[in-house]
Design a protein around this motif. Structure first.
Motif, PDB file in Angstrom:
ATOM      1  N   PRO A 427       0.806  -1.236   0.000  1.00  0.00           N
ATOM      2  CA  PRO A 427       0.000   0.000   0.000  1.00  0.00           C
ATOM      3  C   PRO A 427       0.837   1.283   0.000  1.00  0.00           C
ATOM      4  O   PRO A 427       0.360   2.339  -0.421  1.00  0.00           O
ATOM      5  CB  PRO A 427      -0.808  -0.099   1.297  1.00  0.00           C
ATOM      6  CG  PRO A 427      -0.759  -1.532   1.700  1.00  0.00           C
ATOM      7  CD  PRO A 427       0.504  -2.113   1.136  1.00  0.00           C
ATOM      8  N   VAL A 428       2.092   1.200   0.425  1.00  0.00           N
ATOM      9  CA  VAL A 428       2.919   2.404   0.503  1.00  0.00           C
ATOM     10  C   VAL A 428       3.190   2.991  -0.886  1.00  0.00           C
ATOM     11  O   VAL A 428       3.481   4.181  -1.025  1.00  0.00           O
ATOM     12  CB  VAL A 428       4.246   2.107   1.258  1.00  0.00           C
ATOM     13  CG1 VAL A 428       5.258   1.400   0.370  1.00  0.00           C
ATOM     14  CG2 VAL A 428       4.853   3.390   1.825  1.00  0.00           C
ATOM     15  N   ILE A 429       3.056   2.177  -1.954  1.00  0.00           N
ATOM     16  CA  ILE A 429       3.419   2.657  -3.299  1.00  0.00           C
ATOM     17  C   ILE A 429       2.265   3.329  -4.030  1.00  0.00           C
ATOM     18  O   ILE A 429       2.425   3.745  -5.182  1.00  0.00           O
ATOM     19  CB  ILE A 429       4.012   1.531  -4.177  1.00  0.00           C
ATOM     20  CG1 ILE A 429       2.928   0.537  -4.637  1.00  0.00           C
ATOM     21  CG2 ILE A 429       5.135   0.803  -3.444  1.00  0.00           C
ATOM     22  CD1 ILE A 429       3.427  -0.443  -5.703  1.00  0.00           C
ATOM     23  N   VAL A 430       1.119   3.459  -3.399  1.00  0.00           N
ATOM     24  CA  VAL A 430      -0.014   4.119  -4.054  1.00  0.00           C
ATOM     25  C   VAL A 430       0.389   5.521  -4.494  1.00  0.00           C
ATOM     26  O   VAL A 430       0.987   6.277  -3.737  1.00  0.00           O
ATOM     27  CB  VAL A 430      -1.233   4.176  -3.103  1.00  0.00           C
ATOM     28  CG1 VAL A 430      -2.275   5.176  -3.602  1.00  0.00           C
ATOM     29  CG2 VAL A 430      -1.852   2.782  -2.972  1.00  0.00           C
ATOM     30  N   GLY A 431       0.072   5.839  -5.778  1.00  0.00           N
ATOM     31  CA  GLY A 431       0.414   7.154  -6.317  1.00  0.00           C
ATOM     32  C   GLY A 431       0.966   7.018  -7.729  1.00  0.00           C
ATOM     33  O   GLY A 431       0.846   5.964  -8.355  1.00  0.00           O
ATOM     34  N   ARG A 432       1.575   8.118  -8.203  1.00  0.00           N
ATOM     35  CA  ARG A 432       2.130   8.138  -9.570  1.00  0.00           C
ATOM     36  C   ARG A 432       3.642   8.056  -9.515  1.00  0.00           C
ATOM     37  O   ARG A 432       4.277   8.731  -8.707  1.00  0.00           O
ATOM     38  CB  ARG A 432       1.733   9.428 -10.280  1.00  0.00           C
ATOM     39  CG  ARG A 432       0.412   9.361 -10.992  1.00  0.00           C
ATOM     40  CD  ARG A 432       0.107  10.706 -11.630  1.00  0.00           C
ATOM     41  NE  ARG A 432       0.391  10.703 -13.061  1.00  0.00           N
ATOM     42  CZ  ARG A 432       1.207  11.538 -13.668  1.00  0.00           C
ATOM     43  NH1 ARG A 432       1.859  12.452 -12.989  1.00  0.00           N
ATOM     44  NH2 ARG A 432       1.371  11.473 -14.969  1.00  0.00           N
ATOM     45  N   PHE A 433       4.202   7.253 -10.394  1.00  0.00           N
ATOM     46  CA  PHE A 433       5.652   7.178 -10.497  1.00  0.00           C
ATOM     47  C   PHE A 433       6.022   6.775 -11.921  1.00  0.00           C
ATOM     48  O   PHE A 433       5.184   6.947 -12.824  1.00  0.00           O
ATOM     49  CB  PHE A 433       6.239   6.259  -9.409  1.00  0.00           C
ATOM     50  CG  PHE A 433       5.591   4.904  -9.243  1.00  0.00           C
ATOM     51  CD1 PHE A 433       6.115   3.794  -9.879  1.00  0.00           C
ATOM     52  CD2 PHE A 433       4.458   4.731  -8.434  1.00  0.00           C
ATOM     53  CE1 PHE A 433       5.542   2.547  -9.721  1.00  0.00           C
ATOM     54  CE2 PHE A 433       3.875   3.479  -8.274  1.00  0.00           C
ATOM     55  CZ  PHE A 433       4.414   2.381  -8.927  1.00  0.00           C
ATOM     56  N   VAL A 434       7.234   6.291 -12.135  1.00  0.00           N
ATOM     57  CA  VAL A 434       7.695   6.074 -13.513  1.00  0.00           C
ATOM     58  C   VAL A 434       8.378   4.723 -13.680  1.00  0.00           C
ATOM     59  O   VAL A 434       8.791   4.088 -12.707  1.00  0.00           O
ATOM     60  CB  VAL A 434       8.692   7.183 -13.960  1.00  0.00           C
ATOM     61  CG1 VAL A 434       8.002   8.525 -14.067  1.00  0.00           C
ATOM     62  CG2 VAL A 434       9.899   7.266 -13.025  1.00  0.00           C
ATOM     63  N   TYR A 435       8.480   4.298 -14.922  1.00  0.00           N
ATOM     64  CA  TYR A 435       9.361   3.196 -15.316  1.00  0.00           C
ATOM     65  C   TYR A 435      10.116   3.659 -16.554  1.00  0.00           C
ATOM     66  O   TYR A 435       9.621   4.470 -17.323  1.00  0.00           O
ATOM     67  CB  TYR A 435       8.591   1.893 -15.562  1.00  0.00           C
ATOM     68  CG  TYR A 435       7.404   1.971 -16.491  1.00  0.00           C
ATOM     69  CD1 TYR A 435       6.136   2.315 -16.016  1.00  0.00           C
ATOM     70  CD2 TYR A 435       7.541   1.694 -17.853  1.00  0.00           C
ATOM     71  CE1 TYR A 435       5.044   2.378 -16.871  1.00  0.00           C
ATOM     72  CE2 TYR A 435       6.446   1.749 -18.714  1.00  0.00           C
ATOM     73  CZ  TYR A 435       5.208   2.099 -18.218  1.00  0.00           C
ATOM     74  OH  TYR A 435       4.127   2.173 -19.061  1.00  0.00           O
ATOM     75  N   HIS A 436      11.338   3.149 -16.711  1.00  0.00           N
ATOM     76  CA  HIS A 436      12.188   3.702 -17.775  1.00  0.00           C
ATOM     77  C   HIS A 436      13.397   2.828 -18.035  1.00  0.00           C
ATOM     78  O   HIS A 436      13.685   1.900 -17.280  1.00  0.00           O
ATOM     79  CB  HIS A 436      12.641   5.123 -17.401  1.00  0.00           C
ATOM     80  CG  HIS A 436      13.412   5.240 -16.114  1.00  0.00           C
ATOM     81  ND1 HIS A 436      14.788   5.217 -16.064  1.00  0.00           N
ATOM     82  CD2 HIS A 436      12.998   5.378 -14.822  1.00  0.00           C
ATOM     83  CE1 HIS A 436      15.183   5.355 -14.808  1.00  0.00           C
ATOM     84  NE2 HIS A 436      14.127   5.445 -14.018  1.00  0.00           N
ATOM     85  N   CYS A 437      14.122   3.168 -19.100  1.00  0.00           N
ATOM     86  CA  CYS A 437      15.433   2.578 -19.333  1.00  0.00           C
ATOM     87  C   CYS A 437      16.414   3.294 -18.415  1.00  0.00           C
ATOM     88  O   CYS A 437      16.384   4.516 -18.287  1.00  0.00           O
ATOM     89  CB  CYS A 437      15.851   2.777 -20.790  1.00  0.00           C
ATOM     90  SG  CYS A 437      17.572   2.291 -21.072  1.00  0.00           S
ATOM     91  N   HIS A 438      17.317   2.514 -17.761  1.00  0.00           N
ATOM     92  CA  HIS A 438      18.232   3.161 -16.816  1.00  0.00           C
ATOM     93  C   HIS A 438      19.573   3.562 -17.425  1.00  0.00           C
ATOM     94  O   HIS A 438      20.491   3.954 -16.707  1.00  0.00           O
ATOM     95  CB  HIS A 438      18.438   2.332 -15.550  1.00  0.00           C
ATOM     96  CG  HIS A 438      18.535   3.193 -14.332  1.00  0.00           C
ATOM     97  ND1 HIS A 438      19.605   4.038 -14.104  1.00  0.00           N
ATOM     98  CD2 HIS A 438      17.690   3.400 -13.306  1.00  0.00           C
ATOM     99  CE1 HIS A 438      19.417   4.695 -12.977  1.00  0.00           C
ATOM    100  NE2 HIS A 438      18.259   4.335 -12.475  1.00  0.00           N
ATOM    101  N   LEU A 439      19.710   3.461 -18.756  1.00  0.00           N
ATOM    102  CA  LEU A 439      20.791   4.226 -19.371  1.00  0.00           C
ATOM    103  C   LEU A 439      20.226   5.649 -19.369  1.00  0.00           C
ATOM    104  O   LEU A 439      19.274   5.942 -20.100  1.00  0.00           O
ATOM    105  CB  LEU A 439      21.088   3.763 -20.802  1.00  0.00           C
ATOM    106  CG  LEU A 439      22.011   2.539 -20.920  1.00  0.00           C
ATOM    107  CD1 LEU A 439      21.225   1.254 -20.772  1.00  0.00           C
ATOM    108  CD2 LEU A 439      22.778   2.559 -22.224  1.00  0.00           C
ATOM    109  N   LEU A 440      20.768   6.498 -18.516  1.00  0.00           N
ATOM    110  CA  LEU A 440      20.081   7.779 -18.279  1.00  0.00           C
ATOM    111  C   LEU A 440      20.083   8.658 -19.525  1.00  0.00           C
ATOM    112  O   LEU A 440      19.190   9.498 -19.685  1.00  0.00           O
ATOM    113  CB  LEU A 440      20.678   8.483 -17.068  1.00  0.00           C
ATOM    114  CG  LEU A 440      20.417   7.738 -15.746  1.00  0.00           C
ATOM    115  CD1 LEU A 440      21.078   8.472 -14.580  1.00  0.00           C
ATOM    116  CD2 LEU A 440      18.925   7.570 -15.466  1.00  0.00           C
ATOM    117  N   ALA A 441      21.049   8.454 -20.431  1.00  0.00           N
ATOM    118  CA  ALA A 441      21.017   9.195 -21.699  1.00  0.00           C
ATOM    119  C   ALA A 441      19.751   8.838 -22.473  1.00  0.00           C
ATOM    120  O   ALA A 441      19.152   9.696 -23.123  1.00  0.00           O
ATOM    121  CB  ALA A 441      22.268   8.881 -22.526  1.00  0.00           C
TER     122      ALA A 441
END
Ligand SMILES: [Cu+2]
Length: 455
Positions: A427-441
């Motif tokens: 339940p602590v993760i309720v909300g908006r967040f992201v997923y992505h490639c972790h090569l930050l470029a």
């Protein structure tokens, strides 16, 4: 070193001068400084600003936290609260992300949608659940468009949730080290931005090939974090196996002896090392290619393990650790996401779209346990990361994977796919967040998407 009266001082000095002469001199390994919680609270200020710092034996101008290329390791216990005052003395916006942590993405917790303008400041309060997995996590800036540049400059540090080896009487007291792998490209006394991996210098805690001292038979825990922006590491230790305890802060169900460990950008490996006989052994990273449309870079010796002194009786390493719940059979839904990019590699997509913080790409109900297929439709490697939670990797290019534990980063092969099972159950993760490639470029060039978990 203690100077013994029997040795004439002049002789000692001569010996030191000889040792210190020339470029072959190596630093003794140093752990990063530590900021530990007290009475359940870790309070600290991080100031992001430009400073002249020491990296791999050179003085370079860089954007860093608190004037240092290696900022403090934050050490906390489950149930603690981190109160962090972030001051932005940079020319660009910044913010702060607690990578891998299952904490709230809302308000002034681990919220990457918060941006701190130049000259501004932000108070963060991150509450660590009392059931949080112990292990190595890390913190870094996450402002879309500037993440790569800021992490390349050195803005990344370790975050350790205590307790990884506590359940095992024989391992509880082994000495430990934190090894933060960072890479830099230097030009004219500054950190510069060239093609990924081009002329790169690899450092461990900001040091060039430091010496780590062990006694024959001694066992140590090495907490290794790839906290650079874009590079893969493929690690080996001459004459030794690396006994994998935890991946990305998640303890495995058993100890896995590995000859080689792939550590994609953002990933962590916590390993036990048991020293063989006296000698020196190199911790290496192999030359690497990220595919026909990707990058090639050379390998390096990252550190030298020097084994000397009186031998100790090696600890009998356990085979089993503690059981970890296998999520196969609990899946409530499935979806597929696709990584792709333009031919020139300048724009990168998830599901054909570049990042838009105002758009919600994926909606999930709290309690869902989803199987995601992550498909790489490009000719270079990417690695998938999701915030606030972890996952179980079940397939790579159609091959079923043995289950040993969770992770929060997975490499996605060129023109290939992986399947992962992601629990959205805390339940602590309720909300908006992201997923992505972790090569930050890649993330900065669009390869990121938003997700909302609703109660
Ligand atoms: Cu990528």
């Amino acid at each position: 070193m203690k100077v013994r009266a029997a040795v004439p001082l002049a002789l000692l000095l001569t010996a030191l001068e000889v040792q210190d002469a020339g470029p072959t001199r190596r630093d003794m390994f140093r752990d990063p400084p530590v900021a530990a919680s007290r009475d359940g609270v870790l309070a600290l200020t991080l100031t992001a600003g430009r400073a002249r710092v020491d990296v791999a034996g050179q003085q370079v101008l860089a954007a860093v936290y608190n004037g240092s290329y290696v900022p403090p390791t934050l050490r906390v216990h489950p149930g603690d609260v981190v109160r962090l005052h972030l001051v932005n003395a940079l020319d660009n916006e910044t913010n702060l992300h607690a990578h891998g942590m299952s904490v709230s993405p809302a308000g002034n917790s681990d919220n990457v949608f918060l941006h701190v303008p130049p000259g501004g400041a932000q108070d963060y309060e991150i509450r660590i659940p009392s059931n949080h997995a112990p292990g190595l996590y890390w913190y870094h800036p996450h402002p879309h468009g500037h993440s790569d540049d800021q992490v390349r400059n050195g803005m990344s540090g370790a975050l350790i949730v205590e307790g990884l080896l506590d359940p095992f009487a024989e391992l509880r007291d082994v000495p430990e080290h934190v090894l933060l792998l960072k890479d830099v490209q230097v030009g004219h006394g500054q950190i510069v931005h060239r093609s990924i991996g081009d002329g790169v210098i690899r450092s461990v805690n900001g040091m060039l090939n430091p010496t780590i001292a062990l006694r024959p038979g001694e066992t140590q825990l090495w907490r290794i974090g790839n906290v650079g922006a874009d590079l893969y590491y493929s690690l080996t230790l001459d004459g030794h196996r690396l006994y994998e305890v935890a991946r990305d802060g998640h303890r495995l169900s058993r100890l896995l002896p590995k000859e080689q460990l792939l550590v994609p950008p953002g990933a962590r490996e916590e390993v036990l090392v048991q020293a063989a006989g006296p000698g020196t052994y190199a911790l290496r990273t192999a030359p690497f290619s990220t595919g026909p449309q990707g990058n090639r870079y050379t390998g390096a010796v990252l550190a030298t393990m020097r084994v000397a002194g009186p031998a100790v009786t090696p600890i009998a390493l356990p085979e089993k650790l503690l059981p970890v719940a296998d999520l196969r059979g609990a899946v409530t839904g499935r979806r597929t996401i696709v990584f792709s990019e333009t031919d020139d590699g300048d724009t990168l997509f998830i599901d054909g779209r570049t990042f838009d913080p105002g758009r919600t790409d994926t909606r999930v109900r709290l309690g869902a346990i989803e199987e995601w297929t992550i498909r790489n439709q490009s000719d270079e490697l990417h690695d998938f990361h999701i915030h606030q939670t972890h996952f179980q990797v079940t397939e790579v290019d159609g091959a079923p994977q043995q289950f040993d534990g969770y992770q929060d980063i997975v490499n996605v092969p060129v023109q290939g796919e992986v399947k992962v099972i992601i629990p959205f159950t805390d339940p602590v993760i309720v909300g908006r967040f992201v997923y992505h490639c972790h090569l930050l470029a890649h993330e900065d060039k669009g390869m990121m998407a938003t997700i909302e978990v609703t109660p």
